[in-house]
Design a protein around this motif. Structure first.
Motif, short mmCIF file in Angstrom:
data_model
loop_
_atom_site.label_atom_id
_atom_site.label_comp_id
_atom_site.label_asym_id
_atom_site.label_seq_id
_atom_site.Cartn_x
_atom_site.Cartn_y
_atom_site.Cartn_z
N TYR A 88 21.97 19.61 -15.97
CA TYR A 88 23.25 20.24 -15.63
C TYR A 88 23.09 21.76 -15.54
O TYR A 88 23.66 22.40 -14.66
CB TYR A 88 24.31 19.87 -16.67
CG TYR A 88 24.76 18.43 -16.55
CD1 TYR A 88 25.58 18.03 -15.50
CD2 TYR A 88 24.35 17.48 -17.48
CE1 TYR A 88 25.98 16.72 -15.38
CE2 TYR A 88 24.74 16.16 -17.36
CZ TYR A 88 25.56 15.78 -16.30
OH TYR A 88 25.95 14.47 -16.18
N LEU A 111 31.18 22.40 -19.15
CA LEU A 111 30.65 21.13 -19.66
C LEU A 111 31.27 20.78 -21.00
O LEU A 111 31.65 19.62 -21.24
CB LEU A 111 29.12 21.22 -19.78
CG LEU A 111 28.36 19.90 -19.89
CD1 LEU A 111 28.68 18.97 -18.72
CD2 LEU A 111 26.86 20.16 -19.94
N ASN A 151 34.05 22.61 -13.22
CA ASN A 151 33.05 23.67 -13.17
C ASN A 151 33.44 24.72 -12.13
O ASN A 151 33.29 25.93 -12.36
CB ASN A 151 31.68 23.09 -12.85
CG ASN A 151 30.55 24.05 -13.16
OD1 ASN A 151 30.40 24.50 -14.30
ND2 ASN A 151 29.75 24.38 -12.16
N PHE A 178 31.89 12.33 -12.38
CA PHE A 178 31.10 13.48 -11.95
C PHE A 178 31.90 14.41 -11.05
O PHE A 178 31.73 15.63 -11.08
CB PHE A 178 29.83 13.01 -11.23
CG PHE A 178 28.80 12.41 -12.15
CD1 PHE A 178 27.89 13.21 -12.82
CD2 PHE A 178 28.75 11.04 -12.36
CE1 PHE A 178 26.95 12.67 -13.68
CE2 PHE A 178 27.81 10.49 -13.22
CZ PHE A 178 26.91 11.30 -13.87
N CYS A 211 29.32 24.37 -8.00
CA CYS A 211 28.12 24.54 -8.82
C CYS A 211 27.37 25.76 -8.31
O CYS A 211 27.42 26.06 -7.12
CB CYS A 211 27.21 23.31 -8.74
SG CYS A 211 27.90 21.82 -9.50
N LYS A 222 32.64 18.40 -11.60
CA LYS A 222 32.36 19.42 -10.59
C LYS A 222 33.60 20.26 -10.33
O LYS A 222 33.52 21.49 -10.20
CB LYS A 222 31.88 18.77 -9.29
CG LYS A 222 30.46 18.25 -9.34
CD LYS A 222 30.02 17.65 -8.02
CE LYS A 222 29.85 18.72 -6.97
NZ LYS A 222 29.29 18.16 -5.71
N SER A 241 21.43 22.69 -12.31
CA SER A 241 22.32 22.51 -11.16
C SER A 241 23.40 23.58 -11.10
O SER A 241 24.12 23.68 -10.10
CB SER A 241 22.99 21.13 -11.22
OG SER A 241 22.01 20.11 -11.08
N TYR A 284 25.81 24.27 -13.75
CA TYR A 284 27.05 24.03 -14.50
C TYR A 284 27.15 25.05 -15.62
O TYR A 284 26.16 25.33 -16.31
CB TYR A 284 27.06 22.61 -15.08
CG TYR A 284 27.32 21.54 -14.05
CD1 TYR A 284 28.62 21.11 -13.77
CD2 TYR A 284 26.28 20.97 -13.34
CE1 TYR A 284 28.86 20.13 -12.82
CE2 TYR A 284 26.51 19.99 -12.37
CZ TYR A 284 27.81 19.58 -12.12
OH TYR A 284 28.05 18.61 -11.17
#
Length: 335
Positions: A120, A130, A178, A171, A224, A175, A123, A125
């Motif tokens: 994560y 999180l 985030n 997910f 992201c 996203k 990517s 995040y």
């Protein structure tokens, strides 16, 4: 056993006809009848303690106050309660939280996607996003709000608000959350986080203030940090390449071409292009051509960036400057 050189395992003698009860902060009182529990192994024949024995000794010696774990461990708890009592330790408070499931309603695993925190982080995040998302799996704030700072989570958390039902790891929701945190974050921080991704993509920017200005507008469009590369690349391309046939057809239609010609005529009379006089120019282009809405703005967006959607167009034009805007729009005119 000794004569046959067999090392025995050691079992705990479970008492007969007793009820083992404990309070769970999520589920209330839970009890088991010892008649349904066999004498269980606490030390294997090779001298290795079993899980149930080891965790009780560890928790007891460390004076652990709360044992918080997945509800798949409920069946282990009566055995551990018996061991706590037998060893003279005080019982901790037990909290069995619901399992986290994938979209197919099965237990979350690697096949559902990223499972390590490192993945994560790589990517892009943000830690606070999180933490926020994970906190809402089978728990909710009394306020009903979803975007909660760590301080608010600490202040508002209550075991009584944990649901007994399993939570689904979404997910797409993560996203989205985030993205909300990226939008709220300081442009300097996102610039710092974005630099490794840009470097791997071969984008190196000497003018950090310019890059920070670019990041400040494109971060509104990403979910992201790793998504930032194509948005930033737009500002450093030497020419716009349009491969999509539908997009090509769109900018070649008469209304788009009228917008291009009118825009260039207006741009010739501008000394320094900025977001404010760009907006004024667009009003003049609309009056001159009669083209409005999407058909007015989108041709210029495509001409300047090669994209149908993206960051605020007047700010993009300001960062590009007069000469680059003129060159890119002129190249989009169908000849």
């Amino acid at each position: 056993f000794k004569a046959r050189a067999i090392k025995p395992a050691i079992r705990f003698l479970t008492p007969d006809e007793q009820r083992v009860a404990f309070q769970d902060l999520v589920r209330g009182e839970i009890h088991f009848e010892t008649d349904n529990l066999s004498d269980f192994v606490i030390m294997r024949s090779e001298g290795i303690p079993t899980y149930n024995f080891a965790v009780v000794v560890d928790d007891g010696l460390m004076n652990i106050s709360h044992v918080i774990r997945g509800d798949d461990h409920i069946s282990n708890t009566p055995r551990q309660v018996l061991l706590f009592h037998a060893l003279g330790f005080s019982l901790p408070k037990f909290v069995h939280i619901p399992m986290i499931l994938g979209a197919d309603r099965t237990r979350l695993s690697k096949r559902h996607g990223a499972t390590s925190l490192d993945q994560y982080r790589l990517s892009g995040y943000l830690p606070e996003a999180l933490i926020n998302y994970l906190s809402l799996l089978s728990w909710s704030s009394e306020s009903g709000e979803e975007l909660l700072t760590v301080d608010r989570l600490i202040d508002e958390f209550d075991f009584q608000r944990i649901s007994k039902s399993a939570a689904m790891f979404d997910f797409e929701k993560l996203k989205w959350m985030n993205g909300q945190y990226i939008r709220k974050a300081d442009a300097e921080r996102i610039t710092h986080l974005a630099e490794p991704y840009l470097a791997r993509a071969g984008i190196f920017v000497d003018d950090r203030e310019k890059l920070k200005k670019i990041i400040s507008i494109v971060k509104e469009k990403i979910e992201c940090i790793e998504d930032i590369v194509p948005h930033v690349r737009v500002f450093f391309q030497d020419r716009v390449r349009i491969e999509d046939r539908d997009v090509k057809a769109f900018i070649r239609q008469d209304s788009s071409q009228k917008v291009f010609w009118s825009f260039l005529r207006k741009l010739e009379h501008v000394a320094v292009l900025n977001s404010e006089n760009f907006k004024e120019m667009m009003k003049d282009v609309q009056k001159e051509t009669g083209v409005m809405g999407k058909n007015l703005w989108m041709p210029l967006r495509v001409a300047l960036t090669g994209q149908m959607h993206g960051a605020d167009l007047p700010v993009i034009a300001e960062i590009f400057g007069k000469e680059k805007c003129y060159e890119f729009v002129e190249n989009a005119i169908y000849k």
